[in-house]
Design a protein around this motif. Structure first.
Motif, PDB file in Angstrom:
ATOM      1  N   UNK A 192       0.849  -1.195   0.000  1.00 40.60           N
ATOM      2  CA  UNK A 192       0.000   0.000   0.000  1.00 40.60           C
ATOM      3  C   UNK A 192       0.885   1.245   0.000  1.00 40.60           C
ATOM      4  N   UNK A 193       0.891   1.948  -1.108  1.00 41.70           N
ATOM      5  CA  UNK A 193       1.699   3.165  -1.236  1.00 41.70           C
ATOM      6  C   UNK A 193       0.972   4.389  -0.710  1.00 41.70           C
ATOM      7  N   UNK A 194      -0.352   4.327  -0.686  1.00 42.59           N
ATOM      8  CA  UNK A 194      -1.155   5.489  -0.335  1.00 42.59           C
ATOM      9  C   UNK A 194      -1.877   6.057  -1.535  1.00 42.59           C
ATOM     10  N   UNK A 195      -1.478   5.598  -2.738  1.00 40.77           N
ATOM     11  CA  UNK A 195      -2.145   6.022  -3.959  1.00 40.77           C
ATOM     12  C   UNK A 195      -3.519   5.390  -4.087  1.00 40.77           C
ATOM     13  N   UNK A 196      -4.308   5.897  -5.042  1.00 44.47           N
ATOM     14  CA  UNK A 196      -5.678   5.449  -5.191  1.00 44.47           C
ATOM     15  C   UNK A 196      -5.813   3.957  -5.453  1.00 44.47           C
ATOM     16  N   UNK A 197      -4.970   3.393  -6.309  1.00 38.32           N
ATOM     17  CA  UNK A 197      -5.081   1.969  -6.651  1.00 38.32           C
ATOM     18  C   UNK A 197      -4.896   1.079  -5.430  1.00 38.32           C
ATOM     19  N   UNK A 198      -3.837   1.351  -4.665  1.00 38.63           N
ATOM     20  CA  UNK A 198      -3.547   0.479  -3.522  1.00 38.63           C
ATOM     21  C   UNK A 198      -4.528   0.692  -2.380  1.00 38.63           C
ATOM     22  N   UNK A 199      -5.028   1.921  -2.198  1.00 36.53           N
ATOM     23  CA  UNK A 199      -6.007   2.163  -1.141  1.00 36.53           C
ATOM     24  C   UNK A 199      -7.337   1.496  -1.478  1.00 36.53           C
ATOM     25  N   UNK A 200      -7.713   1.522  -2.756  1.00 37.45           N
ATOM     26  CA  UNK A 200      -8.934   0.825  -3.172  1.00 37.45           C
ATOM     27  C   UNK A 200      -8.783  -0.673  -2.963  1.00 37.45           C
ATOM     28  N   UNK A 201      -7.618  -1.222  -3.310  1.00 36.25           N
ATOM     29  CA  UNK A 201      -7.373  -2.649  -3.126  1.00 36.25           C
ATOM     30  C   UNK A 201      -7.461  -3.021  -1.648  1.00 36.25           C
ATOM     31  N   UNK A 202      -6.871  -2.190  -0.786  1.00 36.19           N
ATOM     32  CA  UNK A 202      -6.901  -2.484   0.650  1.00 36.19           C
ATOM     33  C   UNK A 202      -8.336  -2.500   1.164  1.00 36.19           C
ATOM     34  N   UNK A 203      -9.148  -1.551   0.707  1.00 37.57           N
ATOM     35  CA  UNK A 203     -10.554  -1.499   1.136  1.00 37.57           C
ATOM     36  C   UNK A 203     -11.320  -2.729   0.664  1.00 37.57           C
ATOM     37  N   UNK A 204     -11.056  -3.154  -0.564  1.00 34.22           N
ATOM     38  CA  UNK A 204     -11.737  -4.330  -1.111  1.00 34.22           C
ATOM     39  C   UNK A 204     -11.324  -5.601  -0.379  1.00 34.22           C
ATOM     40  N   UNK A 205     -10.049  -5.713  -0.046  1.00 36.23           N
ATOM     41  CA  UNK A 205      -9.578  -6.887   0.701  1.00 36.23           C
ATOM     42  C   UNK A 205     -10.167  -6.900   2.114  1.00 36.23           C
ATOM     43  N   UNK A 206     -10.264  -5.719   2.726  1.00 33.74           N
ATOM     44  CA  UNK A 206     -10.856  -5.628   4.063  1.00 33.74           C
ATOM     45  C   UNK A 206     -12.302  -6.109   4.032  1.00 33.74           C
ATOM     46  N   UNK A 207     -13.014  -5.719   2.993  1.00 27.02           N
ATOM     47  CA  UNK A 207     -14.410  -6.156   2.863  1.00 27.02           C
ATOM     48  C   UNK A 207     -14.484  -7.659   2.594  1.00 27.02           C
ATOM     49  N   UNK A 208     -13.540  -8.178   1.804  1.00 27.01           N
ATOM     50  CA  UNK A 208     -13.557  -9.611   1.479  1.00 27.01           C
ATOM     51  C   UNK A 208     -13.311 -10.464   2.722  1.00 27.01           C
ATOM     52  N   UNK A 209     -12.630  -9.883   3.718  1.00 27.83           N
ATOM     53  CA  UNK A 209     -12.402 -10.609   4.966  1.00 27.83           C
ATOM     54  C   UNK A 209     -13.697 -10.985   5.672  1.00 27.83           C
ATOM     55  N   UNK A 210     -14.763 -10.254   5.395  1.00 31.27           N
ATOM     56  CA  UNK A 210     -16.052 -10.565   6.032  1.00 31.27           C
ATOM     57  C   UNK A 210     -16.657 -11.837   5.461  1.00 31.27           C
ATOM     58  N   UNK A 211     -16.148 -12.272   4.303  1.00 31.30           N
ATOM     59  CA  UNK A 211     -16.670 -13.493   3.676  1.00 31.30           C
ATOM     60  C   UNK A 211     -15.655 -14.630   3.664  1.00 31.30           C
ATOM     61  N   UNK A 212     -14.367 -14.280   3.752  1.00 33.98           N
ATOM     62  CA  UNK A 212     -13.310 -15.287   3.690  1.00 33.98           C
ATOM     63  C   UNK A 212     -12.350 -15.052   4.853  1.00 33.98           C
ATOM     64  N   UNK A 213     -12.204 -16.024   5.763  1.00 32.96           N
ATOM     65  CA  UNK A 213     -11.319 -15.826   6.915  1.00 32.96           C
ATOM     66  C   UNK A 213      -9.832 -15.915   6.531  1.00 32.96           C
ATOM     67  N   UNK A 214      -9.210 -14.773   6.361  1.00 33.42           N
ATOM     68  CA  UNK A 214      -7.769 -14.722   6.092  1.00 33.42           C
ATOM     69  C   UNK A 214      -7.187 -13.523   6.830  1.00 33.42           C
ATOM     70  N   UNK A 215      -5.880 -13.533   7.034  1.00 33.29           N
ATOM     71  CA  UNK A 215      -5.198 -12.443   7.733  1.00 33.29           C
ATOM     72  C   UNK A 215      -4.699 -11.417   6.732  1.00 33.29           C
ATOM     73  N   UNK A 216      -4.809 -10.146   7.075  1.00 32.79           N
ATOM     74  CA  UNK A 216      -4.439  -9.057   6.173  1.00 32.79           C
ATOM     75  C   UNK A 216      -3.492  -8.103   6.889  1.00 32.79           C
ATOM     76  N   UNK A 217      -2.399  -7.751   6.225  1.00 34.63           N
ATOM     77  CA  UNK A 217      -1.426  -6.817   6.785  1.00 34.63           C
ATOM     78  C   UNK A 217      -0.990  -5.850   5.685  1.00 34.63           C
ATOM     79  N   UNK A 218      -1.006  -4.549   5.959  1.00 32.91           N
ATOM     80  CA  UNK A 218      -0.580  -3.545   4.985  1.00 32.91           C
ATOM     81  C   UNK A 218       0.919  -3.299   5.129  1.00 32.91           C
ATOM     82  N   UNK A 219       1.612  -3.251   3.991  1.00 38.77           N
ATOM     83  CA  UNK A 219       3.056  -3.015   3.983  1.00 38.77           C
ATOM     84  C   UNK A 219       3.340  -1.761   3.161  1.00 38.77           C
ATOM     85  N   UNK A 220       3.997  -0.798   3.784  1.00 40.56           N
ATOM     86  CA  UNK A 220       4.323   0.467   3.105  1.00 40.56           C
ATOM     87  C   UNK A 220       5.844   0.608   3.037  1.00 40.56           C
ATOM     88  N   UNK A 221       6.357   0.906   1.846  1.00 38.89           N
ATOM     89  CA  UNK A 221       7.800   1.106   1.662  1.00 38.89           C
ATOM     90  C   UNK A 221       8.050   2.572   1.314  1.00 38.89           C
TER      91      UNK A 221
END
Length: 479
Positions: free
Chosen positions: A25-54
């Motif tokens: 996640x860089x903070x740009x629109x593409x990566x922030x949208x992806x992070x939001x979509x993955x967060x929502x997908x966690x409500x249907x699929x039990x997986x662990x999510x961690x954001x990595x910023x370089x």
């Protein structure tokens, strides 16, 4: 749009129950949208999510702003956040590579560190709370790295590589899944992502370097792609992405066939890998992929190996036993009885005259060639050492004497001058002209050895890679 991304994730088996997903996640629109979509997908699929910023240490306060945005958003969304800082400009100079390549390298390192740090924290938590049996542990969970490439990235890459000159690999798609890397929003175009950011009120930062046309990719992004969609086909980006996917399938097929060819005609020896003459009588396109696989097996990487290296190895078949060439990463190829042996130079009894091994060099050839990144170095203005823009060279290079039709480009307008006219203007005696060596690409002369170079191939601020060619049969002096 969420349903579209969810279906895409499931179609390609990107994320399964129990996975640990490290999202870049860089903070740009593409990566922030992806992070939001993955967060929502966690409500249907039990997986662990961690954001990595370089943090690349390049854009000063703007980069600090981006990191803070990602950190605060992750805190709000209750997503683990890890950040890593690298002085990319300093590292690029140290590693002798461009900023873009150095950036990729530190991002890879960042994900490796993130995995270690993440599981280290989990182990501490598990030790403190043994009831936490659902926590992900290294070795028990599948690791996924999520990147936010989209259809526009695919189209930009295809056009960029096509214009610079490339093989099938350069035209192939950015794949949805490969080697543990997943791209959940690759099914979306840029406008779909922008619409989602607005609809869901997702915060994001804008990289000012993406707003200028200083870089080639930005020109493709801001000028060429919009023009194609407005005046050629409104679905141009999607069609290019689909074509790139088909090319990717063809490239993978040729790679598999090349591997079978190596297995059939190749032989592992103490010094390296031997390819019999029968190997080269097979379909040339498949054989080329087989050679590239051998390069990768010996060097551990395929980067910097080009069609020119493959052709140089093949050309050894026309030479006598004992002839050899240097290859990148300390490798070499040797003409032997019945075929060609590829391996490390030392194992083939060759001195490492070209430590970087950036370009094939014949042991009996008085020319030494190197390829390196343009870092604004002072141009070597010497009689018998020349620097050329490597990425502008589209045909196979040859060293020869003059032939009918030879020409040079002599000014920035692209004006051509016949080689014979050049010899006359330079007052070169007629009896010497047939013995003067030329560096050529077809009928175009890139360098009259001891004389001028072609205007088309001079180094400019836009040059990415430099080809240095040195004639060791002459004595250099500063011009």
């Amino acid at each position: 749009m969420y349903q579209k991304v969810k279906a895409y994730i499931k179609e390609h088996g990107m994320i399964e129950a129990g996975d640990v997903v490290f999202a870049g996640v860089s903070g740009g629109g593409d990566s922030m949208a992806m992070l939001a979509l993955l967060k929502r997908y966690q409500t249907e699929m039990p997986f662990s999510l961690c954001a990595v910023h370089v943090h690349h240490g390049i854009r000063g306060e703007e980069a600090d702003r981006d990191e803070l945005l990602v950190k605060e958003t992750c805190e709000k969304w209750e997503i683990p956040f890890l950040a890593y800082h690298y002085p990319v400009p300093e590292l690029a100079k140290k590693w002798k590579m461009g900023l873009e390549e150095a950036g990729r390298k530190v991002r890879q390192d960042g994900f490796s560190r993130a995995e270690a740090d993440y599981f280290g924290k989990i182990e501490v938590a598990d030790h403190q709370d043994e009831r936490n049996g659902a926590a992900a542990r290294r070795g028990k969970s599948r690791i996924r790295i999520a990147l936010a490439h989209n259809e526009n990235d695919v189209a930009e890459t295809l056009l960029h590589n096509l214009c610079r000159g490339t093989g099938l690999k350069g035209l192939a798609a950015i794949l949805p899944v490969r080697d543990g890397i997943v791209r959940p929003v690759l099914c979306l175009n840029k406008q779909e992502i922008v619409n989602y950011l607005i609809e869901e009120q997702i915060p994001y930062a804008t990289d000012s370097t993406n707003l200028t046309d200083d870089y080639t990719r930005n020109k493709i992004r801001h000028q060429i792609l919009p023009l194609l969609e407005e005046q050629v086909n409104s679905s141009a980006v999607r069609h290019m992405a689909e074509t790139a996917s088909l090319v990717s399938q063809a490239e993978e097929y040729l790679s598999r066939q090349g591997a079978l060819l190596v297995k059939k005609y190749g032989e592992n020896r103490e010094q390296g890998i031997f390819l019999s003459e029968a190997f080269w009588r097979e379909e040339p396109a498949v054989a080329s992929y087989g050679v590239l696989q051998v390069f990768e097996e010996l060097a551990g990487k395929r980067k910097d190996f080009t069609a020119a290296h493959v052709k140089s190895v093949e050309n050894l078949l026309r030479l006598q036993v004992g002839r050899r060439i240097n290859l990148p990463y300390g490798l070499a190829a040797l003409r032997t009885y019945g075929g060609i042996l590829l391996g490390e130079r030392e194992l083939l009894g060759m001195s490492d005259r070209n430590p970087k091994g950036d370009e094939p060099v014949s042991q009996d050839n008085p020319f030494e060639l190197k390829i390196f990144s343009n870092e604004g170095q002072k141009i070597e203005e010497k009689t018998y050492t020349k620097w050329l823009d490597y990425d502008k060279i589209e045909q196979e290079l040859s060293i020869r004497t003059r032939q009918p039709g030879d020409f040079l480009v002599v000014d920035e307008k692209g004006s051509r001058k016949k080689l014979n006219r050049y010899f006359i203007d330079e007052k070169i005696p007629s009896e010497e002209r047939d013995s003067i060596l030329l560096l050529c690409a077809g009928s175009e002369v890139l360098w009259v050895v001891g004389g001028r170079i072609n205007e088309n191939y001079k180094i400019t601020p836009r040059t990415r890679r430099i080809l240095e060619i040195q004639y060791q049969g002459g004595k250099d002096n500063h011009e």
